[in-house]
Write an enzyme that holds these catalytic residues in place. Structure first.
Site, PDB file in Angstrom:
ATOM      1  N   LYS A 182     -27.469 -33.522  18.321  1.00  7.40           N
ATOM      2  CA  LYS A 182     -26.606 -34.614  17.884  1.00  7.40           C
ATOM      3  C   LYS A 182     -25.355 -34.673  18.751  1.00  7.40           C
ATOM      4  CE  LYS A 182     -25.493 -36.512  13.385  1.00  7.40           C
ATOM      5  NZ  LYS A 182     -25.344 -36.242  11.969  1.00  7.40           N
TER       6      LYS A 182
ATOM      7  N   SER B 237     -19.264 -41.264   8.430  1.00  4.23           N
ATOM      8  CA  SER B 237     -18.486 -40.849   9.597  1.00  4.23           C
ATOM      9  C   SER B 237     -18.736 -41.779  10.775  1.00  4.23           C
ATOM     10  CB  SER B 237     -18.843 -39.409   9.987  1.00  4.23           C
ATOM     11  OG  SER B 237     -18.473 -38.515   8.963  1.00  4.23           O
TER      12      SER B 237
ATOM     13  N   HIS C 140     -16.749 -37.585   1.703  1.00  3.46           N
ATOM     14  CA  HIS C 140     -17.040 -36.145   1.674  1.00  3.46           C
ATOM     15  C   HIS C 140     -16.094 -35.436   0.704  1.00  3.46           C
ATOM     16  CE1 HIS C 140     -18.413 -36.885   6.024  1.00  3.46           C
ATOM     17  NE2 HIS C 140     -19.513 -36.574   5.358  1.00  3.46           N
TER      18      HIS C 140
ATOM     19  N   ARG D  92     -25.316 -41.811  -0.853  1.00  2.00           N
ATOM     20  CA  ARG D  92     -24.539 -43.047  -0.886  1.00  2.00           C
ATOM     21  C   ARG D  92     -25.355 -44.188  -1.460  1.00  2.00           C
ATOM     22  NH1 ARG D  92     -23.110 -41.851   5.136  1.00  2.00           N
ATOM     23  NH2 ARG D  92     -25.326 -42.146   5.102  1.00  2.00           N
TER      24      ARG D  92
END
Length: 160
Positions: free
Chosen positions: A42, A128, A18, A90
């Site tokens: 979430k 993460s 990030h 990514r």
């Protein structure tokens, strides 16, 4: 006029991947708003307040503002007078989902652009979720997150 971009995400927690996107984004924009999404669907390890505090501790606050939002991202971006949404990619597997979101945002906010930035090669695998899993299993996360984030993770998992 100031060029402002919004970098949205859950940042649970913020990683070097990030930070790579933020630092490279600052080469293009005058200000970046790191917008921590409030998503009740979430399950997060850190609260919104904890995530925002961690981000503030590891970014240059002269040109990076940390905020949170609920509702549609495009509405938030418009309220912030930003022109661009930054999204990190990514791998090719990220692209399809991100492309759909960008198309939807474009149809909702015609004047808002989405800028996709590929993470630097050394962070291409980093997420993460992976960091939390490795830390929870007592693995070394030194190269994945700043020391402040590592300490917060270890505290959450009762490792310190």
């Amino acid at each position: 006029m100031k060029k402002i971009a919004v970098y949205p995400g859950s940042f649970d927690p913020i990683t070097y991947g990030h930070l790579d996107i933020i630092n490279r984004g600052l080469k293009v924009f005058d200000e970046i708003i790191v917008a921590v999404a409030c998503n009740s669907q979430k399950k997060s390890l850190f609260s919104i307040e904890e995530r925002m505090a961690l981000i503030r501790r590891v970014v240059d606050q002269d040109r990076v503002r940390v905020d949170t939002f609920t509702g549609l991202l495009i509405d938030y971006v418009t309220r912030q007078n930003a022109d661009v949404i930054i999204r990190g990619l990514r791998a090719i597997s990220d692209f399809e989902y991100e492309f759909q979101i960008a198309q939807m945002n474009s149809s909702l906010g015609h004047d808002i652009e989405t800028l996709f930035m590929m993470t630097s090669l050394q962070y291409g695998y980093l997420s993460s979720s992976i960091v939390k899993e490795v830390c929870g299993l007592r693995g070394n996360i030194d190269g994945f997150v700043p020391p402040e984030v590592k300490s917060a993770l270890r505290l959450k998992y009762g490792l310190d």
